[in-house]
Write an enzyme that holds these catalytic residues in place. Structure first.
Site, PDB file in Angstrom:
ATOM      1  N   GLY A  68       0.805  -1.213   0.000  1.00 48.37           N
ATOM      2  CA  GLY A  68       0.000   0.000   0.000  1.00 48.37           C
ATOM      3  C   GLY A  68       0.834   1.258   0.000  1.00 48.37           C
ATOM      4  O   GLY A  68       0.293   2.359  -0.079  1.00 48.37           O
ATOM      5  N   CYS A  69       2.148   1.112   0.080  1.00 47.36           N
ATOM      6  CA  CYS A  69       3.045   2.257   0.011  1.00 47.36           C
ATOM      7  C   CYS A  69       3.651   2.310  -1.390  1.00 47.36           C
ATOM      8  O   CYS A  69       4.007   1.278  -1.953  1.00 47.36           O
ATOM      9  CB  CYS A  69       4.175   2.139   1.038  1.00 47.36           C
ATOM     10  SG  CYS A  69       3.608   2.242   2.737  1.00 47.36           S
TER      11      CYS A  69
END
Length: 137
Positions: free
Chosen positions: A51-52
């Site tokens: 998610g980064c």
């Protein structure tokens, strides 16, 4: 919600005294540079936070009934954001991590408006990973 740790209180005071985004960005870089380094054996796919946009590794361990997290990122600004999130999250119980409002924390630091949607999503992904580690530990 839990009280702020001494370290989190110190960071909050520093950021609140900063005059504008440039000073806050410098503070973020400085806090990020203070992160405890991770070894090559800790920089593994199992510790990557999904998610980064940039690679970010996170490790967590219980210390009694409180949690301690360590991490780093390849991106300097993300390291700074991670550092101030760790200041807020370290020492919390699993139940407190579930209630932690990072939008409020970054707002108190004066960083909300400068967080791009992708960075905000990344920090939310880090908090989610913290919660997962704490609930499985």
């Amino acid at each position: 919600m839990s009280e702020l740790s001494i370290a989190a209180t110190g960071a909050l005071q520093s950021f609140q005294q900063a005059a504008g985004w440039e000073q806050r960005a410098r503070l973020l870089m400085q806090w990020g540079d203070r992160l405890e380094p991770l070894s090559d054996t800790e920089r593994i796919d199992d510790n990557l936070v999904t998610g980064c946009d940039s690679k970010l590794w996170l490790l967590g361990e219980p210390r009694g009934d409180h949690w301690h997290f360590r991490g780093t990122s390849e991106a300097r600004l993300l390291r700074g954001l991670l550092a101030v999130l760790l200041l807020r999250a370290n020492g919390l119980r699993a139940s407190e991590l579930q209630r932690l409002d990072i939008a409020d924390w970054f707002g108190q630091l004066g960083l909300s408006r400068q967080l791009s949607p992708s960075r905000a999503n990344g920090m939310n992904a880090v908090l989610q990973r913290m919660r997962e580690l704490a609930s499985s530990g």
